[in-house]
Design an enzyme around this catalytic site. Sequence first.
Site, mmCIF file in Angstrom:
data_model
loop_
_atom_site.group_PDB
_atom_site.id
_atom_site.type_symbol
_atom_site.label_atom_id
_atom_site.label_comp_id
_atom_site.label_asym_id
_atom_site.label_seq_id
_atom_site.Cartn_x
_atom_site.Cartn_y
_atom_site.Cartn_z
ATOM 1 C CB SER A 143 -0.588 0.269 1.113
ATOM 2 O OG SER A 143 -2.050 1.410 1.006
ATOM 3 C CG ASP A 144 3.286 4.971 -1.622
ATOM 4 O OD1 ASP A 144 4.081 4.628 -1.032
ATOM 5 O OD2 ASP A 144 2.790 5.810 -1.794
ATOM 6 C CD GLN A 145 -3.021 8.664 3.080
ATOM 7 O OE1 GLN A 145 -1.721 9.247 4.115
ATOM 8 N NE2 GLN A 145 -3.743 7.959 3.071
#
Length: 200
Positions: free
Chosen positions: A71-73
């Site tokens: 996951s990345d934001q």
Amino acid sequence: MTTGSKLVLASTSRYRRELLSRLRLPFEVLAPNVDETPLPGETPSATALRLSVLKAQAAAETHRDALIIGSDQVLMLGAEQLGKPGDYERAFAQLKKMQNRAMVFHTALTLLNSRTGSRQTRDVPTVVHVRPLTDAQIDAYLKKEEPYDCAGSAKSEALGIALMERMESADPTALIGLPLMALTEMLAHEGVDVLTWPAT
């Protein structure tokens, strides 16, 4: 999860670990070694999606029979990308700039089956409208919360919610860093029903 397979979270974020633990599934944590620099001309959504895939792929190198979560934001305020402030001064500057404006969090999720090569990806955007804030309010918030490891300096799961006027998202956990609704659906496609696991 089939017998012998594992659930692996490819992230160093304590927020993602806490979120994943809500599903009450056993999992391991691995710190992926990934260059998070955006590519020239890359959109925020594309950056977040690419990095979520790279993190999952990095974990797959050492976990050949696993369901791997990457996951990345990426946080955008207008055309500017905002990261983790790291200290009081940068956090104050971020919140001063964000107050009375809307920002977009692109939270990308990848679930990779390293045994079959099957991969699912999704970007779950969240629009956050920040209240008008005085310098005194920003100062008080930062001294109470110290959100220096949080992109945008605002933790919606804690006192940071008081900074926000409203938010628009399909999944409230996306803003914290791991979209659990999307993940639950992805796991189901891999045969993992989080409500009935472990099977009896």
